[in-house]
Design a protein around this motif. Structure first.
Motif, PDB file in Angstrom:
ATOM      1  N   ALA A  97       0.847  -1.355  -0.042  1.00 55.26           N
ATOM      2  CA  ALA A  97       0.061  -0.027   0.041  1.00 55.26           C
ATOM      3  C   ALA A  97       0.849   1.051   0.001  1.00 55.26           C
ATOM      4  O   ALA A  97       0.638   2.280  -0.656  1.00 55.26           O
ATOM      5  CB  ALA A  97      -0.917   0.094   1.204  1.00 55.26           C
ATOM      6  N   VAL A  98       1.892   1.008   0.806  1.00 58.67           N
ATOM      7  CA  VAL A  98       2.739   2.491   0.683  1.00 58.67           C
ATOM      8  C   VAL A  98       3.456   2.520  -0.424  1.00 58.67           C
ATOM      9  O   VAL A  98       3.710   3.547  -1.084  1.00 58.67           O
ATOM     10  CB  VAL A  98       3.872   2.072   1.897  1.00 58.67           C
ATOM     11  CG1 VAL A  98       5.227   3.208   1.836  1.00 58.67           C
ATOM     12  CG2 VAL A  98       3.269   2.359   3.215  1.00 58.67           C
ATOM     13  N   LEU A  99       4.047   1.416  -1.107  1.00 65.59           N
ATOM     14  CA  LEU A  99       4.723   1.354  -2.436  1.00 65.59           C
ATOM     15  C   LEU A  99       3.647   1.883  -3.515  1.00 65.59           C
ATOM     16  O   LEU A  99       4.180   2.653  -4.189  1.00 65.59           O
ATOM     17  CB  LEU A  99       5.129   0.150  -2.823  1.00 65.59           C
ATOM     18  CG  LEU A  99       6.414  -0.583  -2.209  1.00 65.59           C
ATOM     19  CD1 LEU A  99       6.620  -1.728  -2.560  1.00 65.59           C
ATOM     20  CD2 LEU A  99       7.630   0.453  -2.570  1.00 65.59           C
ATOM     21  N   ALA A 100       2.533   1.528  -3.499  1.00 67.74           N
ATOM     22  CA  ALA A 100       1.547   2.199  -4.396  1.00 67.74           C
ATOM     23  C   ALA A 100       1.240   3.569  -4.316  1.00 67.74           C
ATOM     24  O   ALA A 100       1.163   4.366  -5.168  1.00 67.74           O
ATOM     25  CB  ALA A 100       0.023   1.425  -4.167  1.00 67.74           C
ATOM     26  N   THR A 101       1.271   4.012  -3.198  1.00 62.73           N
ATOM     27  CA  THR A 101       1.123   5.569  -2.628  1.00 62.73           C
ATOM     28  C   THR A 101       2.253   6.133  -3.182  1.00 62.73           C
ATOM     29  O   THR A 101       2.098   7.247  -3.989  1.00 62.73           O
ATOM     30  CB  THR A 101       0.873   5.727  -1.227  1.00 62.73           C
ATOM     31  OG1 THR A 101      -0.166   4.964  -0.842  1.00 62.73           O
ATOM     32  CG2 THR A 101       0.878   7.182  -0.895  1.00 62.73           C
ATOM     33  N   LEU A 102       3.540   5.824  -2.887  1.00 62.27           N
ATOM     34  CA  LEU A 102       4.750   6.338  -3.289  1.00 62.27           C
ATOM     35  C   LEU A 102       4.769   6.490  -5.210  1.00 62.27           C
ATOM     36  O   LEU A 102       5.261   7.451  -5.637  1.00 62.27           O
ATOM     37  CB  LEU A 102       6.148   5.687  -2.625  1.00 62.27           C
ATOM     38  CG  LEU A 102       6.136   5.706  -1.431  1.00 62.27           C
ATOM     39  CD1 LEU A 102       7.262   4.927  -0.959  1.00 62.27           C
ATOM     40  CD2 LEU A 102       6.487   7.175  -0.936  1.00 62.27           C
ATOM     41  N   VAL A 103       4.292   5.329  -5.631  1.00 57.80           N
ATOM     42  CA  VAL A 103       4.381   5.481  -7.239  1.00 57.80           C
ATOM     43  C   VAL A 103       3.483   6.323  -7.702  1.00 57.80           C
ATOM     44  O   VAL A 103       3.814   7.311  -8.469  1.00 57.80           O
ATOM     45  CB  VAL A 103       4.122   4.022  -7.784  1.00 57.80           C
ATOM     46  CG1 VAL A 103       3.455   4.060  -8.987  1.00 57.80           C
ATOM     47  CG2 VAL A 103       5.053   2.991  -7.584  1.00 57.80           C
TER      48      VAL A 103
END
Length: 134
Positions: A97-103
């Protein structure tokens, strides 16, 4: 040529019987749609894809910039979709979820930078772009 708009044949415009969608864009419209193709990166690759498919034959600047925006937004959009699906996994889902937000944040920042430059009438090339669509 028909005298009244309701008497026109299907797809015919009032300009010498030419189809309405084949009318070239003005310089201002060309720049506007090119800018929207880049700003659309905030929502992923779909806006730039639609603008590319609809306007690529009507304005050279729009064709160039929407293709550039589509090439840039396609891989991060796919990565964000995969990360959002993997975010449903218990225990490690928060990491995805954090990775998707950063992307999404990175895609938004680069899209806004490109949109501002294109709105000034200058072409923009993303530094890191796969250029999948030739």
């Amino acid at each position: 040529m028909a005298e009244y708009p309701q008497d026109r044949r299907d797809g015919e415009s009032e300009y010498h019987g030419a189809p309405a969608r084949a009318m070239p864009l003005t310089a201002a419209e060309d720049r506007q749609w090119a800018t929207l193709a880049h700003f659309g990166g905030i929502l992923g690759c779909l806006p730039s894809l639609l603008i590319y498919l609809v306007f690529r034959d009507r304005g050279p600047f729009t064709a160039q910039e929407s293709k550039e925006a589509l090439n840039f937004t396609l891989p991060p959009t796919a990565a964000a979709v995969v990360c959002n699906i993997l975010a449903l996994i218990p225990v490690v889902g928060n990491v995805f979820a954090v990775l998707a937000t950063l992307v999404w944040i990175a895609l938004t920042v680069f899209s806004v930078i490109a949109g501002i430059q294109v709105n000034r009438g200058q072409p923009y090339r993303y530094r890191y772009n796969l250029r999948l669509i030739a």
